[in-house]
Motif scaffolding. Sequence first.
Motif, PDB file in Angstrom:
ATOM      1  N   GLU A 103       0.841  -1.184   0.000  1.00 22.47           N
ATOM      2  CA  GLU A 103       0.000   0.000   0.000  1.00 22.47           C
ATOM      3  C   GLU A 103       0.881   1.240   0.000  1.00 22.47           C
ATOM      4  N   ILE A 104       0.267   2.381  -0.204  1.00 21.95           N
ATOM      5  CA  ILE A 104       1.019   3.632  -0.269  1.00 21.95           C
ATOM      6  C   ILE A 104       1.707   3.911   1.060  1.00 21.95           C
ATOM      7  N   SER A 194      -5.009  18.917  -8.014  1.00 20.51           N
ATOM      8  CA  SER A 194      -4.933  17.908  -9.066  1.00 20.51           C
ATOM      9  C   SER A 194      -3.477  17.634  -9.432  1.00 20.51           C
ATOM     10  N   GLN A 197      -2.300  15.012  -7.100  1.00 26.53           N
ATOM     11  CA  GLN A 197      -2.936  13.738  -7.417  1.00 26.53           C
ATOM     12  C   GLN A 197      -2.299  13.102  -8.649  1.00 26.53           C
ATOM     13  N   ASP A 198      -1.959  13.922  -9.645  1.00 26.28           N
ATOM     14  CA  ASP A 198      -1.268  13.403 -10.828  1.00 26.28           C
ATOM     15  C   ASP A 198       0.091  12.821 -10.449  1.00 26.28           C
ATOM     16  N   LEU A 200       0.992  11.652  -7.371  1.00 35.43           N
ATOM     17  CA  LEU A 200       0.832  10.495  -6.502  1.00 35.43           C
ATOM     18  C   LEU A 200       0.344   9.267  -7.265  1.00 35.43           C
ATOM     19  N   HIS A 201      -0.639   9.465  -8.125  1.00 31.46           N
ATOM     20  CA  HIS A 201      -1.284   8.329  -8.779  1.00 31.46           C
ATOM     21  C   HIS A 201      -0.734   8.007 -10.160  1.00 31.46           C
ATOM     22  N   HIS A 202      -0.159   9.007 -10.846  1.00 31.16           N
ATOM     23  CA  HIS A 202       0.213   8.785 -12.244  1.00 31.16           C
ATOM     24  C   HIS A 202       1.681   9.042 -12.558  1.00 31.16           C
ATOM     25  N   TRP A 215       7.178   4.327 -12.736  1.00 27.66           N
ATOM     26  CA  TRP A 215       5.932   4.043 -12.016  1.00 27.66           C
ATOM     27  C   TRP A 215       4.737   4.835 -12.575  1.00 27.66           C
ATOM     28  N   SER A 216       4.892   5.399 -13.740  1.00 29.54           N
ATOM     29  CA  SER A 216       3.813   6.209 -14.318  1.00 29.54           C
ATOM     30  C   SER A 216       2.679   5.327 -14.832  1.00 29.54           C
ATOM     31  N   THR A 217       1.481   5.885 -14.834  1.00 29.26           N
ATOM     32  CA  THR A 217       0.296   5.145 -15.285  1.00 29.26           C
ATOM     33  C   THR A 217       0.372   4.826 -16.766  1.00 29.26           C
ATOM     34  N   HIS A 251      -5.604   9.192 -20.496  1.00 30.61           N
ATOM     35  CA  HIS A 251      -4.147   9.081 -20.450  1.00 30.61           C
ATOM     36  C   HIS A 251      -3.572   9.166 -21.856  1.00 30.61           C
TER      37      HIS A 251
END
Length: 293
Positions: A103-104, A194, A197-198, A200-202, A215-217, A251
Amino acid sequence: MTFDLEPPRSEQFVALQHVVQRKLGRCLIRLQQYEQLLKALVAEHDIGGPASGLMDVRAARVNALSKKTLGHVVGELTENVLTSDSAASDRVEGDDTPDDIKEIHIRTRFNIALPLERHTETLAGLRTLVDLRNELVHHFLERQDIWTESGCVAAHAYLDACYEQVDERYMELHAWAKSSVKARELMASFIQTSEFQDFLHHGILPGGAGVGWAWSTIVELLREAETNLGRDGWTSLRDAIEFIQTGHPEHTPRRYGCSSWRQVLHESQQFRVRKERSGPSVPTSIWYRSKET
């Protein structure tokens, strides 16, 4: 048998002694205020762990520090929090993040950087503060003769000077704590954006600083397409684009600072690329496969 521990005292002398007691109490209260604020500041200095248990990690750190002496906590402050400008660094030592992360994990860390001369003066002032606290708590009656009028007068002056020193350190600490709170508020505001969020998640770095490609989406989606569409170890980029646009149209290469999918393959450095052209009038086909790690 009886013992006279104190000689008879006049009302004037008793009042003088009471002033000494109040001034001693004032110093000790200020020292306790300093100690409480210091422990709160040092507790927030470096906190890290899984997102779901971060508050438990923080609570355990606060609880551990609550049992430490002022000298110990000042030691943590001087060794881990206070730095000189010349020694300030963003490097994190002692990273104990497990390899099998499920997990994060979040880690927040801050330092207080001071000009070199100020840093040296501050360390000396903090050592003096610890010595002063020990003097007041353990040796005040040994060093101050509060059983005579002249001794009380001397104790008054001594305690006034002590309070001035303690209060100066407290106001210094209060300014550091105020800055720390402000920094956390700014960080909390940024986390809501945002842009964060970009990141952290992407894997899109803030401020146009680039992309954490590994680790990019978008790289994950290219690998997902590879898993679903690969033939003999290679995947058609055209088929992968169609696959990604069907399930994740948001994306796009432009979102990651690229003008094309071919640029994504090149910039990411995560894939091997093969070009095929079956004839002069036939468009070049692009195939890719993940690099071996």
